[in-house]
Design an enzyme around this catalytic site. Structure first.
Site, PDB file in Angstrom:
ATOM      1  N   LYS A  13       0.934   1.515   4.286  1.00  0.00           N
ATOM      2  CA  LYS A  13       0.734   1.425   5.851  1.00  0.00           C
ATOM      3  C   LYS A  13       2.276   2.143   6.115  1.00  0.00           C
ATOM      4  O   LYS A  13       2.245   2.738   7.356  1.00  0.00           O
ATOM      5  CB  LYS A  13       0.569   0.130   6.182  1.00  0.00           C
ATOM      6  CG  LYS A  13      -0.700  -0.342   6.137  1.00  0.00           C
ATOM      7  CD  LYS A  13      -0.771  -1.769   6.664  1.00  0.00           C
ATOM      8  CE  LYS A  13      -1.840  -2.759   5.784  1.00  0.00           C
ATOM      9  NZ  LYS A  13      -3.220  -2.511   6.174  1.00  0.00           N
ATOM     10  N   THR A  34      -5.745  -0.430  -8.703  1.00  0.00           N
ATOM     11  CA  THR A  34      -6.004   0.559  -9.693  1.00  0.00           C
ATOM     12  C   THR A  34      -7.099  -0.217 -10.809  1.00  0.00           C
ATOM     13  O   THR A  34      -7.928   0.566 -11.462  1.00  0.00           O
ATOM     14  CB  THR A  34      -4.727   0.691 -10.197  1.00  0.00           C
ATOM     15  OG1 THR A  34      -3.889   1.324  -9.419  1.00  0.00           O
ATOM     16  CG2 THR A  34      -4.797   1.314 -11.493  1.00  0.00           C
ATOM     17  N   ASP A  53       2.106  -4.228  -4.596  1.00  0.00           N
ATOM     18  CA  ASP A  53       1.096  -4.571  -3.464  1.00  0.00           C
ATOM     19  C   ASP A  53       1.586  -5.252  -2.208  1.00  0.00           C
ATOM     20  O   ASP A  53       0.960  -6.081  -1.660  1.00  0.00           O
ATOM     21  CB  ASP A  53      -0.010  -5.318  -4.059  1.00  0.00           C
ATOM     22  CG  ASP A  53      -0.366  -4.681  -5.609  1.00  0.00           C
ATOM     23  OD1 ASP A  53      -0.793  -3.397  -5.640  1.00  0.00           O
ATOM     24  OD2 ASP A  53      -0.393  -5.637  -6.480  1.00  0.00           O
ATOM     25  N   GLU A  54       2.492  -4.657  -1.507  1.00  0.00           N
ATOM     26  CA  GLU A  54       3.066  -5.155  -0.336  1.00  0.00           C
ATOM     27  C   GLU A  54       2.344  -4.498   0.810  1.00  0.00           C
ATOM     28  O   GLU A  54       3.003  -4.535   1.893  1.00  0.00           O
ATOM     29  CB  GLU A  54       4.612  -4.903  -0.321  1.00  0.00           C
ATOM     30  CG  GLU A  54       5.510  -5.602  -1.397  1.00  0.00           C
ATOM     31  CD  GLU A  54       5.533  -4.781  -2.781  1.00  0.00           C
ATOM     32  OE1 GLU A  54       5.051  -3.734  -2.566  1.00  0.00           O
ATOM     33  OE2 GLU A  54       6.485  -5.110  -3.627  1.00  0.00           O
ATOM     34  N   GLY A  68      -8.866  -3.542  -9.960  1.00  0.00           N
ATOM     35  CA  GLY A  68      -9.844  -4.341  -9.523  1.00  0.00           C
ATOM     36  C   GLY A  68      -9.451  -5.704  -9.701  1.00  0.00           C
ATOM     37  O   GLY A  68     -10.192  -6.745  -9.569  1.00  0.00           O
ATOM     38  N   GLN A  91       4.970   0.360  -7.083  1.00  0.00           N
ATOM     39  CA  GLN A  91       5.159  -1.273  -7.734  1.00  0.00           C
ATOM     40  C   GLN A  91       6.296  -1.682  -6.551  1.00  0.00           C
ATOM     41  O   GLN A  91       6.395  -1.479  -5.472  1.00  0.00           O
ATOM     42  CB  GLN A  91       5.658  -0.986  -8.990  1.00  0.00           C
ATOM     43  CG  GLN A  91       4.624  -0.639 -10.079  1.00  0.00           C
ATOM     44  CD  GLN A  91       4.443   0.723 -10.256  1.00  0.00           C
ATOM     45  OE1 GLN A  91       5.438   1.622 -10.206  1.00  0.00           O
ATOM     46  NE2 GLN A  91       3.165   1.310 -10.314  1.00  0.00           N
ATOM     47  N   GLY A 140      -1.449   2.431  -6.956  1.00  0.00           N
ATOM     48  CA  GLY A 140      -2.751   2.876  -6.375  1.00  0.00           C
ATOM     49  C   GLY A 140      -2.856   2.027  -4.876  1.00  0.00           C
ATOM     50  O   GLY A 140      -2.435   1.255  -4.471  1.00  0.00           O
ATOM     51  N   HIS A 141      -3.460   3.013  -4.014  1.00  0.00           N
ATOM     52  CA  HIS A 141      -3.553   2.490  -2.651  1.00  0.00           C
ATOM     53  C   HIS A 141      -4.501   3.273  -2.083  1.00  0.00           C
ATOM     54  O   HIS A 141      -4.816   4.613  -2.462  1.00  0.00           O
ATOM     55  CB  HIS A 141      -2.465   2.295  -1.655  1.00  0.00           C
ATOM     56  CG  HIS A 141      -1.629   3.357  -1.475  1.00  0.00           C
ATOM     57  ND1 HIS A 141      -0.489   3.963  -2.463  1.00  0.00           N
ATOM     58  CD2 HIS A 141      -1.554   4.686  -0.861  1.00  0.00           C
ATOM     59  CE1 HIS A 141       0.026   5.028  -2.075  1.00  0.00           C
ATOM     60  NE2 HIS A 141      -0.728   5.487  -1.171  1.00  0.00           N
ATOM     61  N   LYS A 182       2.790  -1.184   1.171  1.00  0.00           N
ATOM     62  CA  LYS A 182       3.864  -0.305   1.618  1.00  0.00           C
ATOM     63  C   LYS A 182       3.191   1.008   2.289  1.00  0.00           C
ATOM     64  O   LYS A 182       3.881   1.714   2.954  1.00  0.00           O
ATOM     65  CB  LYS A 182       4.365   0.463   0.250  1.00  0.00           C
ATOM     66  CG  LYS A 182       5.309  -0.707  -0.549  1.00  0.00           C
ATOM     67  CD  LYS A 182       5.927  -0.029  -1.537  1.00  0.00           C
ATOM     68  CE  LYS A 182       4.853   0.198  -3.016  1.00  0.00           C
ATOM     69  NZ  LYS A 182       4.457  -1.055  -3.371  1.00  0.00           N
TER      70      LYS A 182
END
Ligand code: IMP
Length: 338
Positions: free
Chosen positions: A18, A289, A13-14, A291, A213, A40-41, A16
């Site tokens: 973007k 993924t 969740d960095e 919530g 991840q 997930g993104h 990535k």
């Protein structure tokens, strides 16, 4: 040929996506090498939202090819739903989405095992319950089903029987599972690609490896046992694609300006106060993924240096600096004390 990797260097969740999205513009091939639909993104283009779990987000560029390597674990039913949604949003997959026949398949039993084992565990990992861990376990136990296996009925039957025997499952209906897997895989038959050869023969192409991840969730180097089940660090690229490590030209590490993690496990700089809440709200730190609210904390230089070293980073991309914009004071962890 030139190749770049974009890797999350924290607990995932960095943001990535973007960075991948910016670099994908110059790439010809975007390649995933590990993980599954536990990732997930969401990418917003104008007013439209595109949700990704398994498909590399490079698919948004009509001329790019997107590839899932041997190290990715695929829930084909979930992936078909993701593809269908993207197709309905006008994205074409024709002749530009490829899957290595060696990629392992997430079976219904893997999802059941994931949920059941987690429920029984004393120190819960907080898995995404997508069957990822059991699928990788079966791969190394040599009872997994690979994408290519699905297209040979007799061989698939043999492999599934092995798998059920290994898990001591007696009341299984192997024929209906064969039918289910083949129905789901048939539309993907044209995606079969010998990825190691394809990458080796891409002499004039720009390859972008997209990590899922983050390094602190790596199965060997992360905060074990609170990790995912794949190799998320740069070494995982070779293992998960067959692309030689010494041909990777550049490794870009993605860090957020603060740390987060979903699920359980140690988090030395975690904030349990109002500041942590403020960061969560300002950064919209809720799992894409599952919530789940993400745990938030200050930037941890000790962990960041460790992951920079593990990955052999050439460059760093620092994201979401604006989230900290309204805080009167910022802290950074520079050492641990015991
Ligand atoms: P699993 O990969 O579903 O088995 O989950 C293992 C651990 O990794 C859990 O703590 C999850 O919350 C975490 N995890 C898995 N995928 C992601 C991700 O994409 N972002 C952040 N954490 C993840």
């Amino acid at each position: 040929m030139s190749s770049t990797a974009v890797l999350g260097c924290m607990w995932g969740d960095e943001a990535k996506a973007k960075i991948v999205d910016v670099l994908a513009e110059k790439a010809d091939l975007v390649v995933r090498f590990q993980g599954g639909n536990n990732a997930g993104h969401t990418i917003k283009l104008g007013d439209e939202k595109f949700v990704f779990h398994l498909v590399p987000s490079g698919i948004l560029y009509p001329e790019k090819e997107c590839i899932l390597g041997s190290g990715v674990v695929i829930d084909i039913i979930a992936m078909n739903a993701e593809i269908e949604k993207l197709k309905n949003q006008g994205i074409s997959f024709k002749d530009r989405f490829f899957i290595d026949p060696r990629a392992q398949i997430v079976l219904p039993i893997h999802k059941e095992l994931d949920a059941n084992k987690e429920a029984l565990r004393k120190n819960k990992i907080g898995t995404t319950n997508r069957g990822i861990g059991p699928c990788y376990s079966d791969a190394v136990a040599r009872v997994g089903i690979r994408f290519g296996d699905i297209f040979n009925t007799n061989y698939l039957r043999l492999r599934l029987e092995n798998n059920f025997q290994y898990h001591n499952v007696k009341d299984y209906d192997v024929e209906s599972l064969i039918a289910e897997l083949q129905k789901a895989a048939e539309p993907l038959r044209s995606c079969l690609k010998q990825v190691p050869y394809y990458l080796a023969n891409s002499a004039n192409k720009e390859i972008l490896f997209e990590g899922a991840q983050g390094s602190l969730l790596d199965v060997y180097f992360g905060s074990y046992p609170f990790v995912t089940s794949s190799n998320t660090i740069s070494g995982g690229i070779s293992v998960g694609t067959g692309f030689p490590h010494n041909k990777i030209d550049k490794v870009v590490g993605v860090y957020k300006s603060y740390f987060t993690r979903v699920g359980s496990g140690p988090f030395p700089t975690e904030l349990h106060d109002e500041v942590g809440k403020q960061i969560r709200i300002q950064g919209n730190e809720f799992g894409s993924t599952t919530g789940r609210p993400r745990r938030c904390g200050w930037f941890d230089i000790v962990a960041a240096k460790f992951t920079a070293m593990l990955n052999g980073l050439d460059e760093i991309a620092l994201t979401l600096v604006d989230v900290l914009g309204n805080l009167p004071e910022l802290k950074i962890c520079t050492s641990y004390s015991i």
